[in-house]
Design a protein around this motif. Structure first.
Motif, PDB file in Angstrom:
ATOM      1  N   ALA A  41      -1.075  -7.565   6.098  1.00 46.69           N
ATOM      2  CA  ALA A  41      -0.208  -6.821   5.184  1.00 46.69           C
ATOM      3  C   ALA A  41      -0.888  -5.588   4.584  1.00 46.69           C
ATOM      4  CB  ALA A  41       0.308  -7.753   4.085  1.00 46.69           C
ATOM      5  N   PRO A  42      -2.120  -5.669   4.057  1.00 44.90           N
ATOM      6  CA  PRO A  42      -2.709  -4.468   3.468  1.00 44.90           C
ATOM      7  C   PRO A  42      -2.841  -3.304   4.452  1.00 44.90           C
ATOM      8  CG  PRO A  42      -3.934  -6.421   2.798  1.00 44.90           C
ATOM      9  CD  PRO A  42      -2.996  -6.854   3.883  1.00 44.90           C
ATOM     10  N   VAL A  43      -3.219  -3.608   5.697  1.00 42.97           N
ATOM     11  CA  VAL A  43      -3.391  -2.547   6.691  1.00 42.97           C
ATOM     12  C   VAL A  43      -2.039  -1.950   7.067  1.00 42.97           C
ATOM     13  CG1 VAL A  43      -4.197  -2.024   9.029  1.00 42.97           C
ATOM     14  CG2 VAL A  43      -5.524  -3.562   7.554  1.00 42.97           C
ATOM     15  N   GLN A  44      -1.074  -2.821   7.325  1.00 41.90           N
ATOM     16  CA  GLN A  44       0.260  -2.335   7.696  1.00 41.90           C
ATOM     17  C   GLN A  44       0.900  -1.545   6.552  1.00 41.90           C
ATOM     18  OE1 GLN A  44       2.343  -3.683  10.825  1.00 41.90           O
ATOM     19  NE2 GLN A  44       0.221  -3.323  11.422  1.00 41.90           N
ATOM     20  N   ALA A  45       0.665  -1.992   5.316  1.00 43.16           N
ATOM     21  CA  ALA A  45       1.228  -1.278   4.165  1.00 43.16           C
ATOM     22  C   ALA A  45       0.622   0.113   4.041  1.00 43.16           C
ATOM     23  CB  ALA A  45       1.001  -2.077   2.892  1.00 43.16           C
ATOM     24  N   ARG A  46      -0.682   0.220   4.244  1.00 46.09           N
ATOM     25  CA  ARG A  46      -1.308   1.541   4.165  1.00 46.09           C
ATOM     26  C   ARG A  46      -0.782   2.452   5.265  1.00 46.09           C
ATOM     27  NH1 ARG A  46      -5.753   4.104   1.869  1.00 46.09           N
ATOM     28  NH2 ARG A  46      -5.441   6.333   2.312  1.00 46.09           N
ATOM     29  N   GLN A  47      -0.607   1.919   6.449  1.00 46.31           N
ATOM     30  CA  GLN A  47      -0.058   2.725   7.545  1.00 46.31           C
ATOM     31  C   GLN A  47       1.366   3.172   7.230  1.00 46.31           C
ATOM     32  OE1 GLN A  47      -0.661  -0.031  10.775  1.00 46.31           O
ATOM     33  NE2 GLN A  47      -2.609   0.906  11.386  1.00 46.31           N
ATOM     34  N   ALA A  48       2.129   2.287   6.598  1.00 44.78           N
ATOM     35  CA  ALA A  48       3.495   2.659   6.217  1.00 44.78           C
ATOM     36  C   ALA A  48       3.484   3.748   5.160  1.00 44.78           C
ATOM     37  CB  ALA A  48       4.246   1.429   5.711  1.00 44.78           C
ATOM     38  N   PHE A  49       2.563   3.659   4.208  1.00 44.96           N
ATOM     39  CA  PHE A  49       2.481   4.675   3.153  1.00 44.96           C
ATOM     40  C   PHE A  49       2.136   6.037   3.746  1.00 44.96           C
ATOM     41  CE2 PHE A  49       0.122   7.065  -0.094  1.00 44.96           C
ATOM     42  CZ  PHE A  49       1.094   7.107  -1.085  1.00 44.96           C
ATOM     43  N   GLU A  50       1.303   6.043   4.773  1.00 46.27           N
ATOM     44  CA  GLU A  50       0.926   7.302   5.421  1.00 46.27           C
ATOM     45  C   GLU A  50       1.941   7.743   6.467  1.00 46.27           C
ATOM     46  OE1 GLU A  50      -1.406   9.081   4.350  1.00 46.27           O
ATOM     47  OE2 GLU A  50      -2.600   7.689   3.135  1.00 46.27           O
ATOM     48  N   GLY A  51       3.046   7.003   6.611  1.00 44.91           N
ATOM     49  CA  GLY A  51       4.117   7.402   7.519  1.00 44.91           C
ATOM     50  C   GLY A  51       3.925   7.006   8.958  1.00 44.91           C
ATOM     51  N   GLU A  52       2.980   6.079   9.223  1.00 45.60           N
ATOM     52  CA  GLU A  52       2.710   5.682  10.599  1.00 45.60           C
ATOM     53  C   GLU A  52       3.552   4.499  11.065  1.00 45.60           C
ATOM     54  OE1 GLU A  52      -1.294   5.284  11.806  1.00 45.60           O
ATOM     55  OE2 GLU A  52      -1.579   7.466  11.778  1.00 45.60           O
ATOM     56  N   ARG A  53       4.279   3.867  10.152  1.00 41.36           N
ATOM     57  CA  ARG A  53       5.211   2.806  10.535  1.00 41.36           C
ATOM     58  C   ARG A  53       6.303   2.721   9.480  1.00 41.36           C
ATOM     59  NH1 ARG A  53       3.458  -1.174  12.650  1.00 41.36           N
ATOM     60  NH2 ARG A  53       1.353  -0.420  13.066  1.00 41.36           N
ATOM     61  N   SER A  74       2.588  -5.271  -0.294  1.00 48.56           N
ATOM     62  CA  SER A  74       3.971  -4.798  -0.246  1.00 48.56           C
ATOM     63  C   SER A  74       4.443  -4.339  -1.615  1.00 48.56           C
ATOM     64  CB  SER A  74       4.894  -5.909   0.272  1.00 48.56           C
ATOM     65  OG  SER A  74       4.676  -6.140   1.651  1.00 48.56           O
ATOM     66  N   TRP A  75       4.037  -5.048  -2.647  1.00 50.11           N
ATOM     67  CA  TRP A  75       4.412  -4.645  -4.005  1.00 50.11           C
ATOM     68  C   TRP A  75       3.863  -3.248  -4.315  1.00 50.11           C
ATOM     69  CZ3 TRP A  75       2.245  -9.783  -6.451  1.00 50.11           C
ATOM     70  CH2 TRP A  75       3.002 -10.854  -5.979  1.00 50.11           C
ATOM     71  N   ASP A  76       2.595  -3.038  -3.949  1.00 52.91           N
ATOM     72  CA  ASP A  76       1.996  -1.722  -4.191  1.00 52.91           C
ATOM     73  C   ASP A  76       2.670  -0.639  -3.354  1.00 52.91           C
ATOM     74  OD1 ASP A  76       0.217  -2.916  -5.926  1.00 52.91           O
ATOM     75  OD2 ASP A  76      -1.431  -2.994  -4.472  1.00 52.91           O
ATOM     76  N   LEU A  77       2.978  -0.956  -2.103  1.00 56.76           N
ATOM     77  CA  LEU A  77       3.638   0.017  -1.232  1.00 56.76           C
ATOM     78  C   LEU A  77       4.990   0.417  -1.802  1.00 56.76           C
ATOM     79  CD1 LEU A  77       3.992   1.587   1.433  1.00 56.76           C
ATOM     80  CD2 LEU A  77       4.888  -0.529   2.442  1.00 56.76           C
ATOM     81  N   SER A  78       5.778  -0.568  -2.213  1.00 59.62           N
ATOM     82  CA  SER A  78       7.096  -0.289  -2.769  1.00 59.62           C
ATOM     83  C   SER A  78       6.997   0.651  -3.964  1.00 59.62           C
ATOM     84  CB  SER A  78       7.778  -1.596  -3.173  1.00 59.62           C
ATOM     85  OG  SER A  78       8.988  -1.355  -3.859  1.00 59.62           O
ATOM     86  N   TRP A  79       6.060   0.351  -4.883  1.00 57.33           N
ATOM     87  CA  TRP A  79       5.942   1.181  -6.073  1.00 57.33           C
ATOM     88  C   TRP A  79       5.451   2.585  -5.736  1.00 57.33           C
ATOM     89  CZ3 TRP A  79       7.404   2.983 -10.262  1.00 57.33           C
ATOM     90  CH2 TRP A  79       6.587   3.766 -11.081  1.00 57.33           C
ATOM     91  N   GLU A  80       4.437   2.715  -4.903  1.00 58.20           N
ATOM     92  CA  GLU A  80       3.905   4.046  -4.606  1.00 58.20           C
ATOM     93  C   GLU A  80       4.937   4.918  -3.897  1.00 58.20           C
ATOM     94  OE1 GLU A  80       1.316   5.391  -5.787  1.00 58.20           O
ATOM     95  OE2 GLU A  80       0.586   3.573  -6.752  1.00 58.20           O
ATOM     96  N   LEU A  81       5.709   4.324  -3.001  1.00 54.82           N
ATOM     97  CA  LEU A  81       6.764   5.096  -2.343  1.00 54.82           C
ATOM     98  C   LEU A  81       7.844   5.506  -3.338  1.00 54.82           C
ATOM     99  CD1 LEU A  81       7.219   3.072   0.976  1.00 54.82           C
ATOM    100  CD2 LEU A  81       6.183   5.334   0.735  1.00 54.82           C
TER     101      LEU A  81
END
Length: 449
Positions: free
Chosen positions: A83-95, A110-117
């Motif tokens: 999850a942490p790796v996939q979330a970082r990739q999603a934040f950078e627009g790679e997935r 996922s919680w961090d990803l949701s908030w940062e986005l």
């Protein structure tokens, strides 16, 4: 980090040693962070199925800048699917971020990803996109601090979209979960129900500062609870340590018990830290079940000292409690890497200016003098910013010079958005924490759930 590295040399230590060393080096200077990344990558390859490797992947996923993606690409395949790796990739627009949130809805990454986005969209005033992100994760599956943040900003975005009824509904939902803290305060302001308003200045009509209310320990262990009830906190702490040995509590319930026991023996530094960990791991907690924890998170320490210093400076004493809780967790001897000292973390140079004479570090560790000087400085900032709570608290952390450069029209109409745009992450968090502490101290003395 450097000492351990020189002792170990190029040799690989145990998995635990490599993790601790890598984590420490990431916080270092010069070439140390790069060496830390190298150690963590080596750990992940040598012990790819260990819990330490998963933690190493998480640490690498939090490295700043897009260059972190190159590090993550070097992880073993299984760790690249965490999850942490996939979330970082999603934040950078790679997935696709939706896929990550759907696959790991209860993972902190996922919680961090949701908030940062969502925060990105909010700062760009892309209200519909922000609301769409904030609706994906259920607040019932989030820890309370994250649930109320989500509900506040969802309501904020909906109000900007002209959906006033929906906005008020979500703010009411927020207050049912937790009427305290920063978002409890901002929700009642947005609902037009801030009664009484947040106090920073002394108010002769306000009730005097009262000591903390005694609460049962509620450990579920009769002997432990009895020792606590008989006002024998040291014996209760020793009983707890005997039972648990060296095991570190991880779940919310034992974290709360241990945190409160530490408070009972005078260790607010670790006690409050553990209570905050418990709050961030307690999913779905609502008022009134969470009320005892909220009270434990906001103890009244050095009450007479803060009351006297606040009265002399024309401040509400809860303002000093709110700042001290965040600055030092009420630990008079603590010093920051920058040199700030004591309960209110006063810098020696600032202390000398306020006192009109040099002030030693030992003097700043004295609660009475530290409270007096910290209160004077807060009063000075409050006058400078004409009573504005956001500017005053941000200035106490970042300095008035930096804050002056952040002033803009957003501050008056959308102060919550102004806080999110503060360029210093530490100050951004600090302002929300201290203002949330202040609201909690004032509300917990007059209302429950």
């Amino acid at each position: 980090g450097a000492g351990a590295l020189s002792g170990l040399g190029p040799r690989r230590g145990s998995v635990g040693t490599e993790l601790a060393l890598g984590r420490a080096l990431l916080k270092g200077t010069s070439t140390q962070p790069a060496e830390g990344e190298k150690r963590l990558l080596g750990l992940s390859r040598h012990w790819p199925t260990s819990p330490e490797a998963a933690e190493a992947a998480r640490l690498l996923s939090e490295r700043p800048g897009p260059a972190a993606l190159a590090l993550l690409a070097q992880l073993p395949p299984a760790l690249r699917q965490t999850a942490p790796v996939q979330a970082r990739q999603a934040f950078e627009g790679e997935r696709a971020w939706r896929e990550v949130l759907a696959r790991w809805p209860v993972d902190p990454a996922s919680w961090d990803l949701s908030w940062e986005l969502a925060r990105q969209r909010l700062l760009k005033r892309e209200w519909a996109q922000a609301a769409a992100i904030l609706k994906v994760l259920s607040p019932d599956r989030l820890p309370t601090p994250l649930a109320v943040r989500q509900l506040f900003w969802l309501g904020f975005a909906e109000q900007r979209l002209g959906q006033e009824e929906q906005a008020r509904y979500h703010w009411r939902q927020l207050l049912q979960r937790s009427p305290w803290g920063y978002y409890g305060w901002r929700a009642v302001v947005r609902l037009g129900e801030e009664r009484p308003p947040l106090r920073l200045k002394a108010d002769p009509q306000a009730a005097p500062l009262a000591p903390s209310v005694w609460q049962p320990l509620g450990s579920g262990q009769p002997r432990l609870d009895r020792l606590w009830r008989l006002d024998q906190p040291l014996e209760a702490w020793e009983e707890w340590r005997h039972q648990r040995g060296s095991r570190t509590p991880m779940a919310p319930a034992p974290l709360i018990v241990e945190g409160r026991l530490r408070q009972g023996v005078g260790d607010d530094w670790m006690g409050l830290a553990q209570l905050e960990q418990a709050q961030l791991r307690w999913i779905g907690a609502r008022c009134p079940v969470a009320l005892p924890l909220e009270r434990s998170l906001h103890p009244v320490r050095h009450g007479a000292t803060f009351a006297g210093a606040a009265a002399a400076a024309g401040l509400d004493p809860t303002l000093l409690l709110a700042v001290a809780k965040q600055e030092s967790r009420f630990t008079a001897g603590v010093a920051s890497p920058a040199g700030a000292i004591g309960l209110l973390q006063v810098m020696p140079a600032t202390a000398a200016e306020l006192a009109g004479a040099p002030v030693s570090e030992d003097q700043l560790r004295q609660p009475e003098l530290n409270a007096e000087l910290g209160a004077r400085y807060l009063a000075l900032l409050l006058r400078q910013w004409q009573g504005n709570p956001f500017l005053t608290i941000a200035s106490y952390n970042a300095g008035p010079g930096a804050v002056q450069g952040w002033r803009n029209p957003t501050l008056e109409l959308e102060p919550e958005l102004w806080v999110e745009a503060i360029p210093y992450p530490e100050t951004r968090l600090y302002a929300k924490k201290v203002l949330g502490n202040l609201w909690s101290y004032q509300q917990l003395s007059v209302r429950g759930c």
